[in-house]
Write an enzyme that holds these catalytic residues in place. Sequence first.
Site, PDB file in Angstrom:
ATOM      1  N   ILE A 157       2.132 -10.502   3.579  1.00 33.73           N
ATOM      2  CA  ILE A 157       1.996 -10.658   2.121  1.00 33.73           C
ATOM      3  C   ILE A 157       3.311 -11.130   1.501  1.00 33.73           C
ATOM      4  CG2 ILE A 157       1.512  -9.422  -0.044  1.00 33.73           C
ATOM      5  CD1 ILE A 157      -0.354  -7.571   1.653  1.00 33.73           C
ATOM      6  N   ASP A 176      14.477  -8.117   4.976  1.00 35.46           N
ATOM      7  CA  ASP A 176      13.544  -7.507   5.930  1.00 35.46           C
ATOM      8  C   ASP A 176      14.339  -7.269   7.209  1.00 35.46           C
ATOM      9  OD1 ASP A 176      11.484  -7.164   8.008  1.00 35.46           O
ATOM     10  OD2 ASP A 176      10.060  -7.917   6.513  1.00 35.46           O
ATOM     11  N   CYS A 207       7.091  -4.240   1.428  1.00 34.34           N
ATOM     12  CA  CYS A 207       7.271  -3.497   2.688  1.00 34.34           C
ATOM     13  C   CYS A 207       6.308  -2.309   2.689  1.00 34.34           C
ATOM     14  CB  CYS A 207       8.722  -3.035   2.830  1.00 34.34           C
ATOM     15  SG  CYS A 207       9.315  -2.074   1.457  1.00 34.34           S
ATOM     16  N   PRO A 208       6.002  -1.782   3.867  1.00 33.30           N
ATOM     17  CA  PRO A 208       5.085  -0.634   3.913  1.00 33.30           C
ATOM     18  C   PRO A 208       5.770   0.632   3.408  1.00 33.30           C
ATOM     19  CG  PRO A 208       5.688  -1.355   6.139  1.00 33.30           C
ATOM     20  CD  PRO A 208       6.456  -2.205   5.192  1.00 33.30           C
ATOM     21  N   THR A 234       3.172  -4.402  -5.528  1.00 38.68           N
ATOM     22  CA  THR A 234       1.758  -4.456  -5.126  1.00 38.68           C
ATOM     23  C   THR A 234       1.591  -3.801  -3.759  1.00 38.68           C
ATOM     24  OG1 THR A 234       2.106  -6.628  -4.108  1.00 38.68           O
ATOM     25  CG2 THR A 234       1.256  -6.609  -6.368  1.00 38.68           C
ATOM     26  N   SER A 235       2.617  -3.061  -3.307  1.00 39.47           N
ATOM     27  CA  SER A 235       2.569  -2.542  -1.933  1.00 39.47           C
ATOM     28  C   SER A 235       2.028  -1.110  -1.891  1.00 39.47           C
ATOM     29  CB  SER A 235       3.949  -2.653  -1.296  1.00 39.47           C
ATOM     30  OG  SER A 235       3.855  -2.416   0.076  1.00 39.47           O
ATOM     31  N   ARG A 236       2.870  -0.140  -2.134  1.00 36.96           N
ATOM     32  CA  ARG A 236       2.428   1.253  -2.202  1.00 36.96           C
ATOM     33  C   ARG A 236       3.261   1.960  -3.261  1.00 36.96           C
ATOM     34  NH1 ARG A 236      -1.537  -0.123  -0.119  1.00 36.96           N
ATOM     35  NH2 ARG A 236      -2.513   0.591   1.801  1.00 36.96           N
ATOM     36  N   ASP A 260       0.624  -2.691  -9.228  1.00 34.10           N
ATOM     37  CA  ASP A 260      -0.782  -2.606  -8.803  1.00 34.10           C
ATOM     38  C   ASP A 260      -1.015  -1.284  -8.075  1.00 34.10           C
ATOM     39  OD1 ASP A 260      -3.416  -3.724  -8.509  1.00 34.10           O
ATOM     40  OD2 ASP A 260      -2.964  -4.050  -6.379  1.00 34.10           O
ATOM     41  N   GLU A 265      -1.562   7.604  -7.651  1.00 35.20           N
ATOM     42  CA  GLU A 265      -2.789   6.868  -7.987  1.00 35.20           C
ATOM     43  C   GLU A 265      -4.063   7.523  -7.477  1.00 35.20           C
ATOM     44  OE1 GLU A 265      -1.901   3.074  -5.927  1.00 35.20           O
ATOM     45  OE2 GLU A 265      -3.674   3.480  -4.698  1.00 35.20           O
ATOM     46  N   HIS A 297      -4.831  -1.078  -8.313  1.00 33.80           N
ATOM     47  CA  HIS A 297      -4.916  -1.380  -6.874  1.00 33.80           C
ATOM     48  C   HIS A 297      -6.026  -2.402  -6.594  1.00 33.80           C
ATOM     49  CE1 HIS A 297      -3.590   0.491  -2.835  1.00 33.80           C
ATOM     50  NE2 HIS A 297      -3.993  -0.742  -2.638  1.00 33.80           N
TER      51      HIS A 297
END
Length: 333
Positions: A157, A176, A207-208, A234-236, A260, A265, A297
Amino acid sequence: MTIRVGVFSAKSYDESIFAPMSEHYDVSFRFLPMALDAQTAHLCSDYDAVCVFVNDDISRPIIDALHQCGVRHIALRCAGFNNIDLQAAKDHGIAVSRVPAYGPEAVAEHAIALMLTLNRKIHKAYNRVKEGNFELSGLMGFTLHNKTAGIIGTGRIGAATARILSGFGCKVMCYDPYPDDELIQAGIGYVPLDTLLETSHIISLHCPLSEDTYHLINHDTIAQMRDGVMLINTSRGGLIDTSAVIQGLKSRKIGYLGLDVYEMESELFFKDHSEQIIDDDVFERLATFHNVIITGHQGFFTQEALSQIATTTLENLRDFNKGKPDPSRFLSG
Ligand code: NAD
């Protein structure tokens, strides 16, 4: 033998995409609107597998209960796997599969939508024009061309987002631990995280969520950023310390925030709370800022991505049943 699968947190759009495909894979789905949690986990004795989504609870006690019910496979219908206790699944010999890629452009395009909406204030303009107000004061944006965009995490992504921003004429810089050769060949460079934070006009998180990245955006990293920075996640949700970001918005350090995802959430997203009082004061404070846009999300939510999620999930269920799990999609089992 038909695989019996309980699909938790199922919405009508899940059913409309998964159900017609199921007969081709010898899978029998039961679509359940409720989340997988302590109340529902012990009701799974009719299922060989459960299919779960981003906010289902897949912690150790839930996995213990699934094991007692005879569930042998947890099929995540998403890419992220921060909500599952993988060690608990391994301890019980329960297979865990996911959908590592289903159209990264869907999420990347949503990140761009947040950037453009925040910048050009499309949400405000839409409402003004609806009311016959064509005044431009307060709608001024900035030209993206030549601005510096920092991408944290250049997997599928993040790389797609970097390519789109490059097309806008942004100077894209990435961070990264595992740089992407294709991006480098395309002329998109990598810099240390400090440089990215200090230099970028726009920072987008891809990133995760892990122990290493939890609250990556905090008081200290926000202090390093440019005044008026645009921050997109928009990841977590757990990548951001929400209280620190609220302070950053109040001090004007953060000029724009597009989310997002949100760290709490699971209490809110994917449900209609429009006729309820929302108890989450942190979320409610965030929602009051004129320069914050929050979506619930929906980055993954395109027809193409949903079809790919369904196809890969069904392949995972079939492959596990045939004893041929694809190692690139199975985290355990
Ligand atoms: P990916 O696995 O392809 O890429 C993740 C990248 O992050 C990798 O290149 C990895 O090296 C990098 N990374 C790991 N730790 C890092 C760190 N500390 N700093 C910087 N980079 C780091 O994943 P992806 O498919 O690109 O997805 C990224 C994230 O997007 C997922 O983890 C998921 O949480 C989220 N996501 C959100 C939605 C949505 O609807 N909003 C949909 C799908 C995925």
